[in-house]
Structures are given as structure tokens and as C-alpha cells.
Design an enzyme around this catalytic site. Structure first.
Site, mmCIF file in Angstrom:
data_model
loop_
_atom_site.group_PDB
_atom_site.id
_atom_site.type_symbol
_atom_site.label_atom_id
_atom_site.label_comp_id
_atom_site.label_asym_id
_atom_site.label_seq_id
_atom_site.Cartn_x
_atom_site.Cartn_y
_atom_site.Cartn_z
ATOM 1 N N SER A 1 39.323 50.409 38.564
ATOM 2 C CA SER A 1 38.841 50.332 37.938
ATOM 3 C C SER A 1 38.087 51.048 39.870
ATOM 4 O O SER A 1 38.094 51.146 40.810
ATOM 5 C CB SER A 1 37.747 49.222 37.732
ATOM 6 O OG SER A 1 36.412 50.369 36.863
ATOM 7 N N TYR B 1 30.775 43.116 38.799
ATOM 8 C CA TYR B 1 31.720 43.465 38.126
ATOM 9 C C TYR B 1 32.229 44.962 39.387
ATOM 10 O O TYR B 1 33.573 44.899 40.102
ATOM 11 C CB TYR B 1 31.869 44.403 37.278
ATOM 12 C CG TYR B 1 33.200 45.249 36.533
ATOM 13 C CD1 TYR B 1 34.652 44.724 35.899
ATOM 14 C CD2 TYR B 1 33.263 46.494 36.186
ATOM 15 C CE1 TYR B 1 35.318 45.230 35.671
ATOM 16 C CE2 TYR B 1 34.421 47.202 35.977
ATOM 17 C CZ TYR B 1 35.116 46.323 35.423
ATOM 18 O OH TYR B 1 36.340 46.947 35.189
HETATM 19 N N1 LIG Z 1 37.511 49.982 29.455
HETATM 20 C C1 LIG Z 1 37.435 50.335 30.565
HETATM 21 O O1 LIG Z 1 36.363 51.368 31.018
HETATM 22 C C2 LIG Z 1 38.664 50.183 31.894
HETATM 23 C C3 LIG Z 1 37.752 50.781 33.026
HETATM 24 C C4 LIG Z 1 38.411 50.866 34.315
HETATM 25 C C5 LIG Z 1 39.066 49.185 34.294
HETATM 26 N N2 LIG Z 1 38.882 48.794 33.627
HETATM 27 C C6 LIG Z 1 39.875 47.795 33.186
HETATM 28 O O2 LIG Z 1 41.562 47.501 32.834
HETATM 29 C C7 LIG Z 1 41.565 46.190 32.011
HETATM 30 C C8 LIG Z 1 42.146 46.253 30.905
HETATM 31 O O3 LIG Z 1 40.748 45.918 29.865
HETATM 32 P P1 LIG Z 1 40.772 46.875 28.994
HETATM 33 O O4 LIG Z 1 39.913 47.913 28.897
HETATM 34 O O5 LIG Z 1 42.593 47.073 27.961
HETATM 35 O O6 LIG Z 1 40.040 45.470 28.217
HETATM 36 P P2 LIG Z 1 40.193 44.537 27.479
HETATM 37 O O7 LIG Z 1 40.833 44.957 26.344
HETATM 38 O O8 LIG Z 1 39.116 43.535 27.124
HETATM 39 O O9 LIG Z 1 41.589 43.825 28.221
HETATM 40 C C9 LIG Z 1 41.268 42.633 28.920
HETATM 41 C C10 LIG Z 1 42.237 41.342 28.471
HETATM 42 O O10 LIG Z 1 42.659 40.523 29.773
HETATM 43 C C11 LIG Z 1 43.313 39.424 28.867
HETATM 44 N N3 LIG Z 1 42.483 38.590 29.794
HETATM 45 C C12 LIG Z 1 41.358 38.671 30.093
HETATM 46 N N4 LIG Z 1 40.796 36.808 30.350
HETATM 47 C C13 LIG Z 1 41.963 36.564 31.273
HETATM 48 C C14 LIG Z 1 42.132 35.293 31.398
HETATM 49 N N5 LIG Z 1 41.695 34.464 31.580
HETATM 50 N N6 LIG Z 1 43.535 35.341 31.470
HETATM 51 C C15 LIG Z 1 44.803 35.884 31.220
HETATM 52 N N7 LIG Z 1 44.634 37.171 30.347
HETATM 53 C C16 LIG Z 1 42.676 37.485 30.409
HETATM 54 C C17 LIG Z 1 42.170 39.427 27.712
HETATM 55 O O11 LIG Z 1 43.455 38.951 26.657
HETATM 56 P P3 LIG Z 1 43.017 37.367 25.813
HETATM 57 O O12 LIG Z 1 41.346 37.341 25.914
HETATM 58 O O13 LIG Z 1 43.962 37.175 25.086
HETATM 59 O O14 LIG Z 1 43.099 36.643 27.465
HETATM 60 C C18 LIG Z 1 43.084 40.701 27.319
HETATM 61 O O15 LIG Z 1 44.382 41.207 26.495
HETATM 62 C C19 LIG Z 1 40.656 45.099 32.870
HETATM 63 O O16 LIG Z 1 40.931 45.177 34.112
HETATM 64 C C20 LIG Z 1 39.265 46.262 33.283
HETATM 65 O O17 LIG Z 1 39.073 45.929 34.062
HETATM 66 C C21 LIG Z 1 39.247 48.842 32.268
#
Ligand SMILES: NC(=O)c1ccc[n+]([C@@H]2O[C@H](COP(=O)([O-])OP(=O)(O)OC[C@H]3O[C@@H](n4cnc5c(N)ncnc54)[C@H](OP(=O)(O)O)[C@@H]3O)[C@@H](O)[C@H]2O)c1
Length: 256
Positions: A137, A150
Site C-alpha cells: 500500500s 496499518y
Molecule cells: N482498499 C484500499 O484502499 C487499499 C489500498 C492499498 C492496499 N490495499 C490492500 O489491498 C489488499 C486487498 O484489499 P481490498 O481493498 O481488496 O480489501 P477487501 O475487499 O477487504 O479484501 C481483503 C481480502 O483479504 C481476505 N482476508 C482477510 N484476512 C484473511 C485471512 N486471515 N486469511 C485469508 N484471507 C484473508 C478477505 O477474505 P476473507 O474475509 O474471506 O478471508 C478478503 O478477500 C489488502 O492487502 C489491503 O491492505 C487496499
């Protein structure tokens, strides 16, 4: 190349969008997350091989890696599972929230990577190359008030990525980091703010953020480069967000 990718955190957001795009492009995918119902729906839609696995549970990760090996192996690992919990200050934060963020964003990434490296090496032996992409991120590159746990976790994930690249030197395995800014996914901010939908909508108000599909395209384009090309770090932000502290709200207009 084999073209079979393991995507963690595939049940929503960036992970699900990446599975969809890879499937459209003819890749085989293995979709990993905790929620079986969402994975089953994604598998039905895309043909992904779904594996229910909590990346913070070492036994589940070992079983997942065995299943990946037994069902065709993989030449790509996309470490995307992660998230944020809370916006409290360092002074007021809960250690439980910090532990959760470290477990999923850092230790989970390490556990999955260690478990799948033998599988990736098998693919590299058979097909020449393998790839690891870690989703960090911009929060791993710049701190902000309330970002504490975070920021610390994503800075750590970035460090792990750099160390891994150094440690794999000499092997045909590239290690890449993709660091997005503001991405509007359905659950990320809602989870961070513990279900407060009104507050979770605010960061995306009156701004054109990145979408999960935007990030997926960038991840896939890194994988589509010739396999000897390692893009160490790709930072992507919406045009409206020139830094973590500068998000332009309202229309973007050329200056007079
Ligand atoms: N959205 C943003 O603004 C943003 C910006 C930069 C980086 N990111 C990063 O991008 C990645 C994806 O984020 P997103 O925005 O797509 O968020 P999201 O929709 O909340 O997706 C997170 C995913 O991680 C899975 N997850 C969480 N804990 C887990 C565990 N213990 N074991 C296996 N799977 C797990 C969740 O699935 P389950 O709950 O089904 O396990 C979900 O599929 C993350 O690493 C986040 O930090 C996000």
C-alpha cells in the site's frame, strides 16, 4: 509458462478482481480466502479452484500449499490478503488490532510465501520462471496520523518483499511489490471502521478513486512482462490523490 496463479484474499475487492481478469485472459487460478460461500460463487463464475484457508493459520496454509501442488502447481503467487483495523492514535490503539494487522499483512504473507516457494520452484524448474507479487500500500511508504498499526504492518510487508528479493537472487523467481493508494473496494474501509458505513463512505466522497479492477490490471500487466523483467515496485494512485495528504475533491479541471 504454466500460467496458474494463487491469489490470496480472493473473496472480495482486489483479489476477486484479479482472479476475474486472469480467468478472462485464460489463466488458471487458485482463489484463497476464509469465506467459503464467496469463494464458491467466484469459482462458479471464473473456474477458479477455491481453497478455504486462513493465512494466519500455519496448518491451514500448509494444507493449502499441498492442495495447490496436487492440483497442478502454480507459477504465480499474489499475496493480496490483508487489511486495516482502526484509525486510533499510537497512544490509544488496541494491541489486539495491531496483532491482527501484523498477523494477516506480514506473518500471513510470510507463511504463505514459505509454504508455496517449493511449488513455485517446481514450476520454475519445469517452465523456466515463477513470480511473486506482494500487495502492500502507499501506507507502506508514507505514514499518516491514525495509520499506526496499518502503516507499521505495510512498511513491514514492504521490507519482507525487499528481503525476499535479495534472498532469492540467483533463482528464476521475480519478486514484485504493488502499492496502491486510495482504492474503493466494498469492504476495506468498512472493516477498518468496524462496520460504520457512513464514515466508511467519506474517503471516497467527491473523488474518483482507483477501483479493484484498476489494481488488478496493473498486477496482471506486471505478470505479463517478459519473465526476466522484475518491476521491483509499482506505486499507483488515483490522479486526484497526489500524496497521502493531498486528495482533490470535486472535478479535475485543467488550470486556466
Ligand atoms: N482498499 C484500499 O484502499 C487499499 C489500498 C492499498 C492496499 N490495499 C490492500 O489491498 C489488499 C486487498 O484489499 P481490498 O481493498 O481488496 O480489501 P477487501 O475487499 O477487504 O479484501 C481483503 C481480502 O483479504 C481476505 N482476508 C482477510 N484476512 C484473511 C485471512 N486471515 N486469511 C485469508 N484471507 C484473508 C478477505 O477474505 P476473507 O474475509 O474471506 O478471508 C478478503 O478477500 C489488502 O492487502 C489491503 O491492505 C487496499
Amino acid at each position: 509458462m504454466l500460467q496458474r496463479a494463487v491469489v490470496t484474499g480472493a473473496s472480495s475487492g482486489i483479489g476477486a478482481a484479479t482472479v476475474r481478469l486472469l480467468a478472462e485472459l485464460g489463466w488458471s487460478t487458485v482463489a484463497v480466502a476464509r469465506r467459503a460461500d464467496r469463494l464458491a460463487a467466484l469459482a462458479a463464475e471464473t473456474g477458479a479452484h477455491a481453497i478455504v484457508c486462513d493465512v494466519t493459520d500455519e496448518a491451514q496454509v500448509a494444507a493449502m500449499a499441498r492442495e495447490v501442488a496436487e492440483t497442478g502447481g502454480a507459477d504465480v503467487l499474489f499475496n493480496n490478503a490483508g487489511g486495516a483495523l482502526g484509525t486510533e492514535s499510537v497512544e490509544r490503539a488496541s494491541n489486539d488490532d495491531w496483532r491482527w494487522m501484523f498477523e494477516v499483512n506480514v506473518i500471513g504473507l510470510r507463511t504463505v510465501t514459505a509454504a508455496l516457494l517449493p511449488v513455485l520452484r517446481d514450476a520454475a524448474r519445469a517452465h523456466g520462471w515463477a513470480s511473486i507479487v506482494n500487495l502492500t500500500s502507499t501506507a507502506g511508504h508514507g505514514s499518516y496520523p491514525g495509520g499506526g498499526g496499518y502503516n507499521a504492518a505495510k512498511f513491514a510487508a514492504r521490507a519482507v518483499t525487499e528481503v525476499l528479493r535479495l534472498e532469492l537472487a540467483g533463482e528464476p523467481i521475480r519478486v514484485m511489490e504493488v502499492a496502491p493508494g486510495l482504492v474503493h473496494t466494498e469492504e476495506f474501509t468498512l472493516n477498518r471502521l468496524r462496520g460504520d458505513a457512513e464514515s466508511a463512505a467519506k474517503p471516497y466522497a467527491d473523488v474518483v478513486p482507483l477501483t479493484a479492477e484498476d489494481v488488478a490490471r496493473v498486477v496482471v500487466s506486471a505478470l505479463e512482462q517478459p519473465p526476466h523483467v522484475n518491476q521491483d515496485l509499482i506505486v499507483l494512485r488515483p490522479v486526484a490523490q497526489s500524496s497521502v495528504f493531498h486528495t482533490h475533491r470535486g472535478p479535475l479541471t485543467p488550470k486556466a
